[in-house]
Design a protein around this motif. Structure first.
Motif, short mmCIF file in Angstrom:
data_model
loop_
_atom_site.label_atom_id
_atom_site.label_comp_id
_atom_site.label_asym_id
_atom_site.label_seq_id
_atom_site.Cartn_x
_atom_site.Cartn_y
_atom_site.Cartn_z
N ARG A 1 0.81 -1.22 0.00
CA ARG A 1 0.00 0.00 0.00
C ARG A 1 0.84 1.27 0.00
NH1 ARG A 1 -4.90 -1.50 4.30
NH2 ARG A 1 -5.68 -3.30 3.14
N THR A 2 2.16 1.12 -0.02
CA THR A 2 3.00 2.32 -0.07
C THR A 2 2.96 2.89 -1.48
OG1 THR A 2 4.99 1.07 -0.61
CG2 THR A 2 4.52 1.40 1.72
N PRO A 3 3.09 4.22 -1.62
CA PRO A 3 2.97 4.85 -2.94
C PRO A 3 3.93 4.28 -3.99
CG PRO A 3 2.91 6.51 -1.22
CD PRO A 3 3.25 5.21 -0.55
N SER A 4 5.14 3.98 -3.62
CA SER A 4 6.12 3.52 -4.59
C SER A 4 5.83 2.11 -5.09
CB SER A 4 7.53 3.54 -3.97
OG SER A 4 7.90 4.84 -3.63
N VAL A 5 5.11 1.33 -4.29
CA VAL A 5 4.88 -0.08 -4.64
C VAL A 5 3.46 -0.32 -5.13
CG1 VAL A 5 4.94 -2.45 -3.73
CG2 VAL A 5 6.64 -0.79 -2.98
N ALA A 6 2.55 0.62 -4.87
CA ALA A 6 1.14 0.42 -5.17
C ALA A 6 0.88 0.12 -6.65
CB ALA A 6 0.34 1.65 -4.75
N SER A 7 1.71 0.67 -7.54
CA SER A 7 1.50 0.47 -8.97
C SER A 7 2.13 -0.82 -9.49
CB SER A 7 2.06 1.66 -9.76
OG SER A 7 3.46 1.75 -9.57
N VAL A 8 2.82 -1.53 -8.63
CA VAL A 8 3.52 -2.75 -9.04
C VAL A 8 2.65 -3.95 -8.70
CG1 VAL A 8 5.61 -4.13 -8.71
CG2 VAL A 8 5.73 -1.64 -8.58
N SER A 9 2.52 -4.86 -9.65
CA SER A 9 1.72 -6.06 -9.40
C SER A 9 2.42 -6.96 -8.40
CB SER A 9 1.50 -6.82 -10.71
OG SER A 9 2.71 -7.46 -11.11
N PRO A 10 1.65 -7.83 -7.70
CA PRO A 10 2.29 -8.78 -6.78
C PRO A 10 3.36 -9.62 -7.46
CG PRO A 10 -0.07 -8.76 -6.43
CD PRO A 10 0.19 -7.93 -7.65
N LEU A 11 3.10 -10.02 -8.71
CA LEU A 11 4.06 -10.85 -9.44
C LEU A 11 5.38 -10.11 -9.66
CD1 LEU A 11 4.88 -13.35 -11.04
CD2 LEU A 11 3.70 -12.38 -13.03
N HIS A 12 5.29 -8.88 -10.12
CA HIS A 12 6.51 -8.13 -10.37
C HIS A 12 7.22 -7.73 -9.08
CE1 HIS A 12 4.70 -7.71 -14.43
NE2 HIS A 12 5.96 -7.87 -14.76
N PHE A 13 6.43 -7.49 -8.04
CA PHE A 13 7.07 -7.21 -6.75
C PHE A 13 7.87 -8.42 -6.30
CE2 PHE A 13 7.30 -7.52 -2.16
CZ PHE A 13 7.89 -6.31 -1.84
N LYS A 14 7.30 -9.61 -6.43
CA LYS A 14 8.01 -10.82 -6.02
C LYS A 14 9.30 -11.00 -6.81
CE LYS A 14 5.63 -14.63 -5.30
NZ LYS A 14 4.61 -15.69 -5.51
N ARG A 15 9.27 -10.62 -8.08
CA ARG A 15 10.49 -10.74 -8.90
C ARG A 15 11.56 -9.76 -8.42
NH1 ARG A 15 14.55 -11.83 -10.10
NH2 ARG A 15 15.55 -12.01 -12.12
N ILE A 16 11.14 -8.52 -8.14
CA ILE A 16 12.07 -7.53 -7.61
C ILE A 16 12.58 -7.98 -6.24
CG2 ILE A 16 12.29 -5.16 -6.77
CD1 ILE A 16 10.18 -4.38 -8.91
N ALA A 17 11.66 -8.47 -5.41
CA ALA A 17 12.03 -8.89 -4.07
C ALA A 17 12.96 -10.10 -4.09
CB ALA A 17 10.77 -9.21 -3.26
N ALA A 18 12.86 -10.93 -5.12
CA ALA A 18 13.77 -12.08 -5.22
C ALA A 18 15.21 -11.61 -5.30
CB ALA A 18 13.40 -12.93 -6.43
N ARG A 19 15.46 -10.58 -6.12
CA ARG A 19 16.81 -10.02 -6.20
C ARG A 19 17.21 -9.39 -4.86
NH1 ARG A 19 20.25 -7.78 -10.01
NH2 ARG A 19 19.77 -9.69 -11.17
#
Length: 210
Positions: free
Chosen positions: A72-90
């Motif tokens: 729910r943070t502004p920087s992450v709100a526009s990112v899908s769960p799938l793409h967040f997980k990919r970024i978070a994997a790195r």
């Protein structure tokens, strides 16, 4: 691997999927999401270690907790769960490698406990990757694989450090399930050889230094 210029490595992978075009603003946004994920993952790993030291931590569990906290943070709100997980994997990979390096160097400030990789994700070839030396050897091998077979390296990173399912990876990378499974098998076999080679080299060096 560095916290800087995350978007440089991921521009091709996210082109047309996360955001239509990777303008300089988008590059900054990717870097910001990565930095937020890194800090939150590190905080969660430390907190879970202090509060539940007897519980085995997995990258997948920590990444899911980070999504719940940051979605729910502004920087992450526009990112899908799938793409967040990919970024978070790195970011998870970076957190674990940094912690392993600190423990290896006997430095203070490495309260992050060793994690247990999801049993379904590692193979008999690779082993459980439950020592710092194994994590660092895998990291070095992945760096080499990223130069030889970038797609395979991205797949392994997403699976090992983010817990992405094969179906999620096919969507993310735009490949078929058969291709993803073939890449997964080939990458694990190659990495197993490289990790064993690195560990054997470390063992010889340690013996010589006695």
């Amino acid at each position: 691997m560095s916290l800087d210029n995350f978007s440089n490595d991921f521009s091709a992978e996210f082109e047309g999927t996360l955001i239509p075009s990777l303008s300089s603003a988008t590059a900054r946004e990717l870097d910001e999401v990565f930095s937020l994920a890194y800090e939150e993952l590190r905080r969660l790993a430390r907190t879970l270690h202090r509060n539940e030291a007897h519980v085995s931590l997995t990258p997948t569990a920590i990444v899911n907790e980070a999504w719940i906290k940051l979605s729910r943070t502004p920087s992450v709100a526009s990112v899908s769960p799938l793409h967040f997980k990919r970024i978070a994997a790195r970011a998870m990979r970076q957190v674990l490698v940094d912690a392993a390096r600190r423990r290896n160097a006997h430095l203070r400030g490495s309260e992050i406990q060793k994690v247990t990789f999801d049993e379904a994700l590692y193979s008999k070839q690779l082993g459980a990757l439950d020592t710092d030396r194994e994590v660092l050897a895998l990291d070095a091998a992945l760096e080499e694989l990223s130069r030889l077979e970038p797609r395979q390296a991205a797949l392994v990173e997403a699976r090992f450090f983010g817990g992405l399912e094969i179906a999620e990876i096919t969507s993310l990378l735009g490949i078929s399930e058969a291709t993803a499974l073939r890449d997964w098998r080939a990458a694990k076999a190659w990495l197993a050889v490289e990790v064993r080679r690195a560990l054997a080299g470390d063992a010889v060096l340690s013996e010589r230094q006695r």
